[in-house]
Write a protein that holds these residues in place. Structure first.
Motif: not given
Length: 307
Positions: A209, A215, A218, A220, A272
């Motif tokens: 993330g 973070y 997730w 990214s 996300r």
């Protein structure tokens, strides 16, 4: 006076041409002796072209100007660079009011195109003759009066911008396979660069993330304009695209759209994009590999051109 004409007063005399008449009645007689009842001024220069002012002292009946002062300006077509050339110009007509010691200005709010096929523009109803001839109004004094015109030529454009949107791209899809996702080391991983519509792009992947408080839960993913530093300060690239994580076992791909004008801020995507849990359960193949895809739908190109 039509809805597109405006009247005002000013002290400064006409800049382009002035016609001072010593005896208006004699001008009327002179105009009556002409074929069209008009008086043509001598040539004058404005904006790099030659012009004439045309005055109808009894009005231009053919242009609904009966019982009015009618005034026009005519481009001398021989001063055009080519027969197909066109000149846009604003013009303002003047009638001196000696009582006010100012000039009445009457002008059309719209610029007019002058060319070989239409070289004359003007106003058929500048001022009613009854108003003009009444000595109490100050336009004629002992037979003397003054008319004038300002011609303001619009300069040609020095540069312009051409914006096109290409929706039939040669290679709209690019894929990127990441081997053994959970063994990736580092904060950010960038795909190989690829070219679409003359621009260089890349996909950025953050396994843990980016820019989120949670973070580590997730993944990214961002699309980045890899050559953004070559963009001019105010240049933008409009892009419509779809970022996808491909389903290795079927067609249930995870897709998110991007509609963005890329500029000096060169990345755009989703902090996300997918949760770590969903990615692990759905989008990794048997070896733990992950496949990303970017599909471009529209990419604009912008360039500045000189005439």
């Amino acid at each position: 006076m039509s809805s597109t004409t405006v009247q005002s007063l000013r002290e400064r005399s006409p800049s382009s041409y002035s016609l001072k008449i010593k005896n208006f009645s004699q001008l009327e007689n002179l105009a009556l002796g002409s074929a069209d009842g008009k008086y043509l001024s001598r040539l004058f220069s404005a904006g790099g072209y030659n012009w004439r002012m045309i005055l109808y002292p009894k009005g231009n009946a053919k242009d609904n100007g009966s019982d009015f002062i009618s005034m026009y300006v005519e481009l001398d077509s021989s001063s055009l660079s080519t027969p197909s050339s066109e000149v846009f110009a604003d013009f303002r007509f003047f009638v001196l009011n000696k009582k006010e010691n100012k000039y009445l200005i009457i002008h059309d709010v719209e610029s007019k195109p002058f060319n070989t096929f239409r070289s004359v523009w003007g106003l058929p109803q500048v001022l009613p003759l009854s108003t003009f001839k009444d000595p109490e109004n100050g336009y004629v004094c002992l037979g003397q009066c003054e008319f004038g015109v300002d011609v303001i030529v619009a300069p040609p454009p020095t540069n312009w911008e051409i914006l096109s949107f290409d929706e039939k791209l040669a290679y709209p899809k690019i894929s990127w396979s990441v081997k053994i996702f959970f063994e990736m080391i580092g904060h950010c991983h960038t795909s190989h660069t690829f070219s679409v519509e003359g621009r260089t792009w890349a996909i950025e992947l953050y396994p843990k993330g980016s820019k989120t408080e949670d973070y580590n839960k997730w993944v990214s993913i961002f699309l980045t304009a890899a050559d953004f530093e070559t963009l001019e300060e105010d240049e933008k690239i409009f892009t419509q695209a779809h970022l996808r994580i491909l389903d290795p076992r079927g067609s249930n791909h995870l897709s998110r759209s991007i509609t963005r004008c890329f500029d000096k801020s060169n990345s755009w995507g989703y902090s996300r994009f997918v949760s770590i849990g969903e990615l692990k359960n759905t989008y990794l193949d048997m070896e733990g590999a992950l496949t990303l895809e970017i599909q471009f739908d529209v990419v604009s190109t912008t360039k500045h051109s000189l005439p």
